[in-house]
Design a protein around this motif. Sequence first.
Motif, PDB file in Angstrom:
ATOM      1  N   ARG A  46     -12.105  -4.168   8.504  1.00 57.95           N
ATOM      2  CA  ARG A  46     -12.550  -3.278   9.569  1.00 57.95           C
ATOM      3  C   ARG A  46     -11.588  -3.298  10.752  1.00 57.95           C
ATOM      4  O   ARG A  46     -11.289  -2.260  11.330  1.00 57.95           O
ATOM      5  CB  ARG A  46     -13.954  -3.686  10.030  1.00 57.95           C
ATOM      6  N   MET A  47     -11.121  -4.493  11.105  1.00 60.43           N
ATOM      7  CA  MET A  47     -10.160  -4.573  12.209  1.00 60.43           C
ATOM      8  C   MET A  47      -8.855  -3.888  11.832  1.00 60.43           C
ATOM      9  O   MET A  47      -8.228  -3.218  12.662  1.00 60.43           O
ATOM     10  CB  MET A  47      -9.892  -6.028  12.599  1.00 60.43           C
ATOM     11  N   GLY A  48      -8.453  -4.052  10.563  1.00 65.81           N
ATOM     12  CA  GLY A  48      -7.237  -3.384  10.100  1.00 65.81           C
ATOM     13  C   GLY A  48      -7.352  -1.875  10.209  1.00 65.81           C
ATOM     14  O   GLY A  48      -6.391  -1.194  10.589  1.00 65.81           O
ATOM     15  N   LYS A  49      -8.533  -1.339   9.860  1.00 69.82           N
ATOM     16  CA  LYS A  49      -8.751   0.102   9.971  1.00 69.82           C
ATOM     17  C   LYS A  49      -8.703   0.560  11.424  1.00 69.82           C
ATOM     18  O   LYS A  49      -8.226   1.653  11.731  1.00 69.82           O
ATOM     19  CB  LYS A  49     -10.098   0.473   9.359  1.00 69.82           C
ATOM     20  N   LYS A  50      -9.200  -0.277  12.326  1.00 73.61           N
ATOM     21  CA  LYS A  50      -9.178   0.068  13.751  1.00 73.61           C
ATOM     22  C   LYS A  50      -7.744   0.083  14.278  1.00 73.61           C
ATOM     23  O   LYS A  50      -7.364   0.940  15.067  1.00 73.61           O
ATOM     24  CB  LYS A  50     -10.011  -0.933  14.548  1.00 73.61           C
ATOM     25  N   LEU A  51      -6.951  -0.887  13.814  1.00 79.43           N
ATOM     26  CA  LEU A  51      -5.586  -1.021  14.324  1.00 79.43           C
ATOM     27  C   LEU A  51      -4.606  -0.027  13.715  1.00 79.43           C
ATOM     28  O   LEU A  51      -3.603   0.312  14.340  1.00 79.43           O
ATOM     29  CB  LEU A  51      -5.071  -2.443  14.055  1.00 79.43           C
ATOM     30  N   GLU A  52      -4.868   0.432  12.493  1.00 79.03           N
ATOM     31  CA  GLU A  52      -3.890   1.281  11.814  1.00 79.03           C
ATOM     32  C   GLU A  52      -3.631   2.571  12.595  1.00 79.03           C
ATOM     33  O   GLU A  52      -4.507   3.094  13.283  1.00 79.03           O
ATOM     34  CB  GLU A  52      -4.359   1.615  10.404  1.00 79.03           C
ATOM     35  N   ALA A  53      -2.415   3.061  12.487  1.00 81.36           N
ATOM     36  CA  ALA A  53      -2.028   4.280  13.199  1.00 81.36           C
ATOM     37  C   ALA A  53      -2.733   5.496  12.608  1.00 81.36           C
ATOM     38  O   ALA A  53      -2.847   5.624  11.391  1.00 81.36           O
ATOM     39  CB  ALA A  53      -0.512   4.463  13.126  1.00 81.36           C
ATOM     40  N   LYS A  54      -3.219   6.374  13.492  1.00 82.33           N
ATOM     41  CA  LYS A  54      -3.940   7.581  13.069  1.00 82.33           C
ATOM     42  C   LYS A  54      -3.057   8.814  13.292  1.00 82.33           C
ATOM     43  O   LYS A  54      -2.319   8.912  14.281  1.00 82.33           O
ATOM     44  CB  LYS A  54      -5.229   7.740  13.873  1.00 82.33           C
ATOM     45  N   LEU A  55      -3.163   9.752  12.366  1.00 81.99           N
ATOM     46  CA  LEU A  55      -2.360  10.972  12.435  1.00 81.99           C
ATOM     47  C   LEU A  55      -2.875  11.916  13.509  1.00 81.99           C
ATOM     48  O   LEU A  55      -4.075  12.167  13.624  1.00 81.99           O
ATOM     49  CB  LEU A  55      -2.376  11.684  11.087  1.00 81.99           C
ATOM     50  N   ARG A  56      -1.951  12.442  14.289  1.00 87.64           N
ATOM     51  CA  ARG A  56      -2.234  13.537  15.228  1.00 87.64           C
ATOM     52  C   ARG A  56      -1.113  14.550  15.035  1.00 87.64           C
ATOM     53  O   ARG A  56       0.067  14.202  15.106  1.00 87.64           O
ATOM     54  CB  ARG A  56      -2.254  13.026  16.666  1.00 87.64           C
ATOM     55  N   THR A  57      -1.484  15.794  14.778  1.00 88.62           N
ATOM     56  CA  THR A  57      -0.489  16.829  14.503  1.00 88.62           C
ATOM     57  C   THR A  57      -0.304  17.723  15.717  1.00 88.62           C
ATOM     58  O   THR A  57      -1.270  18.035  16.430  1.00 88.62           O
ATOM     59  CB  THR A  57      -0.920  17.677  13.294  1.00 88.62           C
ATOM     60  N   PHE A  58       0.921  18.134  15.947  1.00 88.43           N
ATOM     61  CA  PHE A  58       1.254  18.986  17.089  1.00 88.43           C
ATOM     62  C   PHE A  58       1.997  20.230  16.611  1.00 88.43           C
ATOM     63  O   PHE A  58       2.696  20.203  15.592  1.00 88.43           O
ATOM     64  CB  PHE A  58       2.126  18.231  18.098  1.00 88.43           C
ATOM     65  N   ALA A  59       1.834  21.300  17.371  1.00 86.29           N
ATOM     66  CA  ALA A  59       2.567  22.536  17.091  1.00 86.29           C
ATOM     67  C   ALA A  59       3.022  23.137  18.411  1.00 86.29           C
ATOM     68  O   ALA A  59       2.259  23.138  19.398  1.00 86.29           O
ATOM     69  CB  ALA A  59       1.685  23.527  16.339  1.00 86.29           C
ATOM     70  N   PRO A  60       4.255  23.646  18.472  1.00 91.34           N
ATOM     71  CA  PRO A  60       4.705  24.326  19.678  1.00 91.34           C
ATOM     72  C   PRO A  60       4.002  25.677  19.797  1.00 91.34           C
ATOM     73  O   PRO A  60       3.957  26.442  18.836  1.00 91.34           O
ATOM     74  CB  PRO A  60       6.211  24.491  19.462  1.00 91.34           C
TER      75      PRO A  60
END
Length: 210
Positions: A46-60
């Motif tokens: 659970r802590m590993g899931k909290k710490l893992e990097a999450k995807l955020r997508t951007f568009a101009p």
Amino acid sequence: TPFIELFFHYDLGGKSYLSPTSFGRPDPIEEFADKLRQSGNREDWRMGKKLEAKLRTFAPVVVRGEEQGGTKFWGFGKTVYQELLSIITDPDYGDISDPINGRDVVVEFKTAEETGASFPKTSIRVKPNQTPVSDDPELLELVKKQQDIREIYQEQSYDDLTEILNEWLNPDESESSEEESEEKTVSTSQLSETSKESNTADAFDDLFNS
């Protein structure tokens, strides 16, 4: 595609940090999260899931009515990203990001209170007509000048992220170090006051020579 995928570590000491994995570089926080997930312990996982990097997508994007402000970055989550991908890869739509023959996208945002859910909701609607960003050639050139997104979200070094992780894991040690630093500052201040009382002339010499 016009999309930029970045990964973030959220809510570490109340802050968020751009993960170097976004650019194919090692990340100590992600490495630690991987070890936790592989430990076989449920709490570690659970802590590993909290710490893992999450995807955020951007568009101009260019905001209608604010074209003079140039290109901005719009960030969105997985659901909107998947919907945009399905549209942009559909040959019936064509290239919706084309500055001349593209299409406007209407973004509708509703708060958690409005949706009755525990989180807000963003929905999109692609307009059927093809429209240029502007008929002004100078304005078209302006919006083509896209800022590097790394100027907005700056990447931390491996060592800096290691220190951030250690402070998050051991907050008591960090607070103790700050308290010790404050005590040293107070002690130094008291010594300085004593020195001034015993030798005023030396105190003035220090002031003007600093």
